[in-house]
Design a protein around this motif. Sequence first.
Motif, PDB file in Angstrom:
ATOM      1  N   ILE A  15      36.431  92.057 -43.705  1.00  0.00           N
ATOM      2  CA  ILE A  15      36.412  91.576 -42.322  1.00  0.00           C
ATOM      3  C   ILE A  15      37.746  91.892 -41.658  1.00  0.00           C
ATOM      4  O   ILE A  15      38.805  91.573 -42.199  1.00  0.00           O
ATOM      5  N   ALA A  16      37.682  92.513 -40.482  1.00  0.00           N
ATOM      6  CA  ALA A  16      38.885  92.813 -39.702  1.00  0.00           C
ATOM      7  C   ALA A  16      38.941  91.871 -38.499  1.00  0.00           C
ATOM      8  O   ALA A  16      37.942  91.243 -38.133  1.00  0.00           O
ATOM      9  N   ASP A  17      40.105  91.799 -37.886  1.00  0.00           N
ATOM     10  CA  ASP A  17      40.283  90.968 -36.709  1.00  0.00           C
ATOM     11  C   ASP A  17      39.256  91.344 -35.650  1.00  0.00           C
ATOM     12  O   ASP A  17      39.026  92.520 -35.371  1.00  0.00           O
ATOM     13  N   ASN A  18      38.617  90.351 -35.070  1.00  0.00           N
ATOM     14  CA  ASN A  18      37.629  90.494 -34.002  1.00  0.00           C
ATOM     15  C   ASN A  18      36.257  90.995 -34.466  1.00  0.00           C
ATOM     16  O   ASN A  18      35.379  91.214 -33.653  1.00  0.00           O
ATOM     17  N   ASP A  19      36.055  91.182 -35.768  1.00  0.00           N
ATOM     18  CA  ASP A  19      34.730  91.550 -36.285  1.00  0.00           C
ATOM     19  C   ASP A  19      33.754  90.396 -36.075  1.00  0.00           C
ATOM     20  O   ASP A  19      34.145  89.229 -36.171  1.00  0.00           O
ATOM     21  N   PRO A  20      32.490  90.705 -35.841  1.00  0.00           N
ATOM     22  CA  PRO A  20      31.497  89.632 -35.822  1.00  0.00           C
ATOM     23  C   PRO A  20      31.294  89.106 -37.240  1.00  0.00           C
ATOM     24  O   PRO A  20      31.235  89.883 -38.194  1.00  0.00           O
ATOM     25  N   VAL A  21      31.236  87.787 -37.379  1.00  0.00           N
ATOM     26  CA  VAL A  21      31.005  87.158 -38.679  1.00  0.00           C
ATOM     27  C   VAL A  21      29.950  86.076 -38.524  1.00  0.00           C
ATOM     28  O   VAL A  21      29.693  85.582 -37.427  1.00  0.00           O
ATOM     29  N   GLU A  22      29.369  85.714 -39.650  1.00  0.00           N
ATOM     30  CA  GLU A  22      28.378  84.641 -39.679  1.00  0.00           C
ATOM     31  C   GLU A  22      28.918  83.531 -40.570  1.00  0.00           C
ATOM     32  O   GLU A  22      29.335  83.789 -41.699  1.00  0.00           O
ATOM     33  N   ILE A  23      28.919  82.311 -40.058  1.00  0.00           N
ATOM     34  CA  ILE A  23      29.318  81.134 -40.822  1.00  0.00           C
ATOM     35  C   ILE A  23      28.022  80.465 -41.263  1.00  0.00           C
ATOM     36  O   ILE A  23      27.166  80.154 -40.429  1.00  0.00           O
ATOM     37  N   ILE A  24      27.890  80.234 -42.563  1.00  0.00           N
ATOM     38  CA  ILE A  24      26.618  79.776 -43.114  1.00  0.00           C
ATOM     39  C   ILE A  24      26.805  78.467 -43.882  1.00  0.00           C
ATOM     40  O   ILE A  24      27.709  78.346 -44.711  1.00  0.00           O
ATOM     41  N   ARG A  37      44.057  79.992 -47.829  1.00  0.00           N
ATOM     42  CA  ARG A  37      42.987  80.761 -48.477  1.00  0.00           C
ATOM     43  C   ARG A  37      41.841  79.826 -48.837  1.00  0.00           C
ATOM     44  O   ARG A  37      42.046  78.688 -49.200  1.00  0.00           O
ATOM     45  N   GLY A  38      40.640  80.354 -48.716  1.00  0.00           N
ATOM     46  CA  GLY A  38      39.458  79.583 -49.067  1.00  0.00           C
ATOM     47  C   GLY A  38      38.965  78.643 -47.981  1.00  0.00           C
ATOM     48  O   GLY A  38      38.021  77.902 -48.191  1.00  0.00           O
ATOM     49  N   MET A  39      39.618  78.683 -46.804  1.00  0.00           N
ATOM     50  CA  MET A  39      39.219  77.808 -45.708  1.00  0.00           C
ATOM     51  C   MET A  39      39.003  78.635 -44.442  1.00  0.00           C
ATOM     52  O   MET A  39      39.544  79.725 -44.306  1.00  0.00           O
ATOM     53  N   ALA A  69      43.882  85.843 -43.575  1.00  0.00           N
ATOM     54  CA  ALA A  69      43.933  87.306 -43.562  1.00  0.00           C
ATOM     55  C   ALA A  69      43.600  87.919 -44.926  1.00  0.00           C
ATOM     56  O   ALA A  69      42.908  88.946 -44.994  1.00  0.00           O
ATOM     57  N   ASP A  70      44.060  87.306 -46.015  1.00  0.00           N
ATOM     58  CA  ASP A  70      43.750  87.831 -47.348  1.00  0.00           C
ATOM     59  C   ASP A  70      42.271  87.671 -47.683  1.00  0.00           C
ATOM     60  O   ASP A  70      41.649  88.570 -48.245  1.00  0.00           O
ATOM     61  N   ASP A  71      41.691  86.524 -47.326  1.00  0.00           N
ATOM     62  CA  ASP A  71      40.261  86.314 -47.531  1.00  0.00           C
ATOM     63  C   ASP A  71      39.455  87.327 -46.720  1.00  0.00           C
ATOM     64  O   ASP A  71      38.480  87.906 -47.213  1.00  0.00           O
ATOM     65  N   ALA A  72      39.854  87.514 -45.471  1.00  0.00           N
ATOM     66  CA  ALA A  72      39.141  88.457 -44.605  1.00  0.00           C
ATOM     67  C   ALA A  72      39.177  89.866 -45.201  1.00  0.00           C
ATOM     68  O   ALA A  72      38.144  90.553 -45.261  1.00  0.00           O
TER      69      ALA A  72
END
Length: 97
Positions: free
Chosen positions: A28-37, A55-57, A20-23
């Motif tokens: 980034i909020a809950d349920n936002d679209p994100v890209e993992i690269i 954090r960091g994972m 949650a802190d990283d987001a």
Amino acid sequence: MNRITWIRALYPAPAVDVNADDAKALGIADNDPVEIITELGSVKMRANTTRTIPRGMVCALSDYREADIGAILPLDNCDECCGVPGYRTMSCRIKKG
């Protein structure tokens, strides 16, 4: 890739757990679209913000044909016993999008 029905029961859509802190730091909020690269490409999922991930994972499940996390992991980074990719050893970036 094996399909595990209980994963879809818990998470019907592809989701990645993000601290949650990283987001928050990444906007980034809950349920936002994100890209993992990774070096091999990217996968889009929905963010599941949580305090259970350090954090960091991030943690992404591998059972989504439409968001195949295994496609962006190197083939030589697998557990020798079961052939499952070594998720906990892969570097990645995550961004809103």
